[in-house]
Design a protein around this motif. Structure first.
Motif, short mmCIF file in Angstrom:
data_model
loop_
_atom_site.label_atom_id
_atom_site.label_comp_id
_atom_site.label_asym_id
_atom_site.label_seq_id
_atom_site.Cartn_x
_atom_site.Cartn_y
_atom_site.Cartn_z
N LEU A 3 9.80 28.56 44.47
CA LEU A 3 10.06 28.22 43.07
C LEU A 3 10.95 29.28 42.42
CD1 LEU A 3 9.51 26.38 40.62
CD2 LEU A 3 7.57 27.86 40.13
N LEU A 4 10.65 30.54 42.66
CA LEU A 4 11.49 31.62 42.13
C LEU A 4 12.91 31.53 42.67
CD1 LEU A 4 9.07 34.68 42.24
CD2 LEU A 4 10.01 33.57 40.22
N ASN A 5 13.04 31.21 43.93
CA ASN A 5 14.36 31.07 44.54
C ASN A 5 15.12 29.91 43.89
OD1 ASN A 5 16.48 31.53 46.36
ND2 ASN A 5 15.70 29.90 47.67
N SER A 6 14.45 28.81 43.65
CA SER A 6 15.10 27.67 43.00
C SER A 6 15.53 28.01 41.59
CB SER A 6 14.15 26.47 42.98
OG SER A 6 13.80 26.09 44.27
N LEU A 7 14.67 28.69 40.85
CA LEU A 7 15.04 29.11 39.49
C LEU A 7 16.21 30.08 39.51
CD1 LEU A 7 11.53 29.59 37.86
CD2 LEU A 7 13.20 27.79 37.39
N ARG A 8 16.23 30.99 40.48
CA ARG A 8 17.33 31.93 40.61
C ARG A 8 18.64 31.21 40.87
NH1 ARG A 8 20.04 34.59 44.62
NH2 ARG A 8 18.85 33.48 46.18
N LEU A 25 19.73 29.25 37.63
CA LEU A 25 20.21 30.11 36.56
C LEU A 25 21.47 30.89 36.90
CD1 LEU A 25 16.76 31.43 35.27
CD2 LEU A 25 18.20 29.63 34.28
N ALA A 26 21.82 30.94 38.16
CA ALA A 26 23.00 31.73 38.58
C ALA A 26 24.29 30.96 38.39
CB ALA A 26 22.88 32.11 40.05
#
Length: 96
Positions: free
Chosen positions: A87-92, A95-96
């Motif tokens: 999930l953190l990877n997807s958000l990163r 947002l990038a």
């Protein structure tokens, strides 16, 4: 009489259903770990690498029979942490 029939169960099927459920979980965890490993090799993304590592540790613990004693909490913690990392990877990436 009907209540008595409803309470009778076949205790012989429960261990087989449990074993089948654990084998499906192991299969799914193996595929998930391999896909994360493939993503790590292809993209070099650290989140995929850590997720593959955690999945491998959870699968090893499960296959070693640790889940029968106290591995269920470890397995659920491992799966939760892998999900949080992805999930953190997807958000990163969004947002990038």
């Amino acid at each position: 009489m009907a209540e008595r029939r409803m309470m009778l169960r076949d205790p012989g099927l429960q261990p087989e259903r449990t074993r089948l459920a654990w084998s499906r979980t192991a299969f799914s965890l193996t595929l998930f770990g391999l896909l994360c490993f493939r993503g790590w090799c292809r993209d070099g993304n650290l989140f995929y690498g850590v997720s593959a590592l955690i999945s491998g540790v959870a699968l090893t613990a499960m296959l070693a029979g640790w889940h029968q004693r106290h591995g269920k909490q470890f397995l659920s913690l491992s799966l939760w942490s892998v999900g949080a990392l992805l999930l953190l990877n997807s958000l990163r990436q969004v947002l990038a």
